[in-house]
Design an enzyme around this catalytic site. Structure first.
Site, PDB file in Angstrom:
ATOM      1  N   ARG A  46       0.794  -1.232   0.000  1.00  0.00           N
ATOM      2  CA  ARG A  46       0.000   0.000   0.000  1.00  0.00           C
ATOM      3  C   ARG A  46       0.825   1.280   0.000  1.00  0.00           C
ATOM      4  O   ARG A  46       0.265   2.366  -0.126  1.00  0.00           O
ATOM      5  CB  ARG A  46      -0.944   0.003   1.212  1.00  0.00           C
ATOM      6  CG  ARG A  46      -0.223  -0.071   2.549  1.00  0.00           C
ATOM      7  CD  ARG A  46      -1.197  -0.345   3.686  1.00  0.00           C
ATOM      8  NE  ARG A  46      -0.525  -0.414   4.976  1.00  0.00           N
ATOM      9  CZ  ARG A  46       0.102  -1.481   5.440  1.00  0.00           C
ATOM     10  NH1 ARG A  46       0.146  -2.579   4.714  1.00  0.00           N
ATOM     11  NH2 ARG A  46       0.673  -1.473   6.635  1.00  0.00           N
ATOM     12  N   CYS A  71      -2.614  -3.919  10.651  1.00  0.00           N
ATOM     13  CA  CYS A  71      -1.185  -3.712  10.861  1.00  0.00           C
ATOM     14  C   CYS A  71      -0.894  -3.488  12.337  1.00  0.00           C
ATOM     15  O   CYS A  71       0.146  -3.930  12.863  1.00  0.00           O
ATOM     16  CB  CYS A  71      -0.690  -2.540  10.023  1.00  0.00           C
ATOM     17  SG  CYS A  71      -1.577  -0.991  10.317  1.00  0.00           S
ATOM     18  N   ASN A 127      -2.408   6.895  14.762  1.00  0.00           N
ATOM     19  CA  ASN A 127      -2.918   6.777  16.129  1.00  0.00           C
ATOM     20  C   ASN A 127      -3.457   8.120  16.603  1.00  0.00           C
ATOM     21  O   ASN A 127      -2.999   9.192  16.181  1.00  0.00           O
ATOM     22  CB  ASN A 127      -1.850   6.247  17.081  1.00  0.00           C
ATOM     23  CG  ASN A 127      -0.698   7.216  17.268  1.00  0.00           C
ATOM     24  OD1 ASN A 127      -0.734   8.065  18.156  1.00  0.00           O
ATOM     25  ND2 ASN A 127       0.316   7.121  16.409  1.00  0.00           N
ATOM     26  N   LYS A 166      11.463   5.140   6.536  1.00  0.00           N
ATOM     27  CA  LYS A 166      10.348   5.474   5.646  1.00  0.00           C
ATOM     28  C   LYS A 166      10.462   6.893   5.107  1.00  0.00           C
ATOM     29  O   LYS A 166      10.295   7.138   3.904  1.00  0.00           O
ATOM     30  CB  LYS A 166       9.012   5.324   6.394  1.00  0.00           C
ATOM     31  CG  LYS A 166       8.541   3.899   6.584  1.00  0.00           C
ATOM     32  CD  LYS A 166       7.149   3.882   7.194  1.00  0.00           C
ATOM     33  CE  LYS A 166       6.618   2.452   7.305  1.00  0.00           C
ATOM     34  NZ  LYS A 166       5.261   2.422   7.888  1.00  0.00           N
TER      35      LYS A 166
END
Length: 583
Positions: free
Chosen positions: A416, A533, A478, A429
């Protein structure tokens, strides 16, 4: 063309003048080595029909109406039918059309897990009254099917037979069945909603033009807009066929001619549809704007419509989720604000021409000078970075784009987060995403950080950092982090773009200082489902741990033994099925 560089993220300056498909095929293949990507070239001796017959889905983009009608007619009449999708974006306007053939079966309309209720009592009567534990309201509807299991006493209901319900209340319902002669209910039992397949009869494009049916609505403040855009897109195709090009940017003369064509199309549709399409009250000012920006090509619009079309293609192949039936029209004309002057929207031969003809040169210069902050470089973060690079945000010496994420790339991210590749596993990342975005637009002025945005890193993200920002974009997973970023944005008076996804669902919120409610001012209801995840990587509360334990239990005790039993019972059938799933 040079203007393609602002909307097609796989093109580079050196690709200008070359075939589009050939330029991006290799990079598309890198996304997933298991998917075969090939470039179609004209072959001698192969007809158009023979070529299309080898596919399950045909997606038609930027295609003249008459050609689209011809292709769709063949796909609709083919046995078995070939799913046909047509899509276009024109500036801030877009259309999607779907035809999956007659008698298309949807096996799962909404993709949701069937609700399960805990039985408290079942009467011996006709009809039988079933009462459930008052823990969670029943979401059953009258006429739906349910199935029972683990019922003690009234064991006749454990036969696996679907039963229809009626008179559904918050915690009870009636069964369309006589249980007078059944055994007396003792205790226990679970009742589960049974999903029924739905058959949809699609009509070909040629028929749908005059009889479009009910349009799919995405903005209930614009109830009349889809019908207006139906007329506008038909008139635009007529204009393009007559003139050989789209209306010129900002050209009032072309816009007036386009409005006249819309009036003609509107009149003809109302006469030929036999009442199926009512004559519309045309908003001529909106139609003029439509014409003046129709040659625009915006990366965010392409991303949005491209995502919808890709999902429709998956629906056509899988039969899961209700498809678009049959037209979908979208516009974001509110984004335009005041129309720029004629001189400001003329193409200049730059990579941003597709954007300039819509918003103007001055707006483009503002984008290039922005100081933006993207928090998170996961699935949404990758999309945001791609779009910012394509739009030219922070692409001048006075602009700067900062992205931060303290996480590293895992294999599961590759499904994704499209800026990452197999060779990037284990790397930061934000670093990889920043490099990939800069590869799309070398002018992008980006800084990649590996810090979590929280009270402990206020020495990095200090007052000076926040004060210099023009906009903050959240791409977090979150609530705690979202609330902290929101608090900082409120304190420093910075606009915040907030969004999130959960499976096929998503939300977005635009926060403007002193104008809109901030993210932390309200609370979302508790989630019924946690992100997979989170469950598999970091289950940090009781619900996550229970979901993880259930997933592990089903995998080891139910799914694995079922796989083994299936193989032992019929080896050849198991192998054949495995090959089909692999394809």
């Amino acid at each position: 063309e040079t203007a393609d560089l602002s909307s097609q993220f796989y093109f580079k300056d050196t690709d200008v003048g070359q075939n589009r498909a050939k330029c991006c095929a290799v990079k598309l293949q890198e996304l997933n080595p298991a998917v075969k990507v090939s470039v179609v070239e004209a072959s001698v001796g192969t007809t158009e029909e023979d070529f299309l017959s080898q596919f399950n889905v045909v997606v038609c983009l930027d295609c003249p109406l008459e050609k689209a009608k011809r292709l769709d007619k063949f796909c609709h009449e083919h046995q078995p039918p070939i799913a046909f999708i047509r899509a276009d974006t024109r500036g801030l306007f877009a259309q999607v059309f779907c035809d999956f053939g007659p008698n298309f079966v949807v096996s799962d309309v909404d993709g949701e897990q069937p609700q399960v209720g805990i039985v408290a009592s079942i009467s011996q009567s006709s009809p039988a009254l079933v009462t459930c534990v008052e823990e969670e309201r029943l979401e059953f509807q009258d006429g739906e099917l349910v199935m029972f299991k683990e019922v003690e006493g009234m064991s006749e209901l454990n036969d696996g037979k679907p039963r229809r319900v009626k008179n559904v209340k918050a915690y009870s319902f009636e069964l369309e069945e006589d249980t007078t002669n059944f055994k007396k209910y003792d205790s226990g039992g679970l009742v589960t909603k049974v999903k029924e397949p739905k058959t949809i009869n699609f009509k070909p494009l040629d028929e749908c033009i005059a009889e479009p049916g009910d349009f799919l609505l995405c903005d209930f403040a614009k109830l009349e807009r889809p019908a207006l855009l139906h007329v506008a897109f038909l008139a635009l195709d007529e204009f393009q066929q007559k003139k050989g090009s789209l209306p010129r940017p900002g050209m009032a003369e072309d816009a007036e001619e386009f409005v006249q064509m819309c009036q003609s199309v509107n009149q003809n549709l109302s006469q030929t549809s036999k009442g199926a399409f009512q004559k519309q009250d045309l908003n001529e000012e909106l139609l003029r704007k439509f014409a003046m920006i129709s040659s625009g090509d915006l990366s965010p619009m392409s991303t949005f419509i491209g995502g919808i079309v890709a999902q429709e293609a998956l629906k056509a192949c899988s039969g899961k989720f209700h498809p678009i039936f049959q037209f979908f029209y979208f516009d974001s004309i509110e984004s335009l604000g005041e129309s720029p002057v004629f001189e400001d929207v003329q193409p200049s031969g730059s990579r941003y021409d597709g954007q300039i003809v819509v918003f103007g040169q001055k707006f483009q210069q503002k984008l290039e000078k922005l100081n933006a902050f993207v928090v998170g470089a996961g699935a949404l973060g990758c999309e945001f970075l791609k779009l910012l690079a394509m739009m030219g945000v922070s692409c001048s010496k006075n602009g700067k784009l900062a992205v931060t994420d303290d996480d590293t790339i895992e294999k599961s991210n590759l499904s994704r987060q499209f800026l990452f590749r197999q060779t990037d596993i284990g790397r930061s990342k934000s670093e990889v995403a920043g490099q990939a975005a800069q590869g799309m637009n070398p002018q992008l002025n980006i800084a990649s950080l590996q810090n979590r945005v929280c009270p402990e890193t206020e020495d990095v993200f200090n007052d000076s950092f926040w004060e210099d920002l023009d906009v903050v974009i959240n791409a977090l997973d979150n609530v705690k982090a979202r609330l902290y970023v929101d608090m900082r944005c409120v304190y420093f008076g910075k606009p915040l773009l907030e969004s999130g996804t959960l499976g096929p669902k998503c939300n977005t919120q635009v926060v403007i200082p002193r104008l809109t409610e901030n993210y932390g001012a309200s609370r979302d209801p508790p989630e019924k489902q946690a992100p997979m995840c989170t469950i598999h990587s970091f289950p940090h509360n009781i619900d996550h741990c229970l979901a993880w334990a259930r997933s592990e239990f089903e995998g080891h005790v139910e799914k694995s033994p079922s796989e083994v039993n299936g193989y032992l019972e019929d080896t050849s059938a198991y192998a054949s099925n495995a090959l089909k799933q692999a394809d």
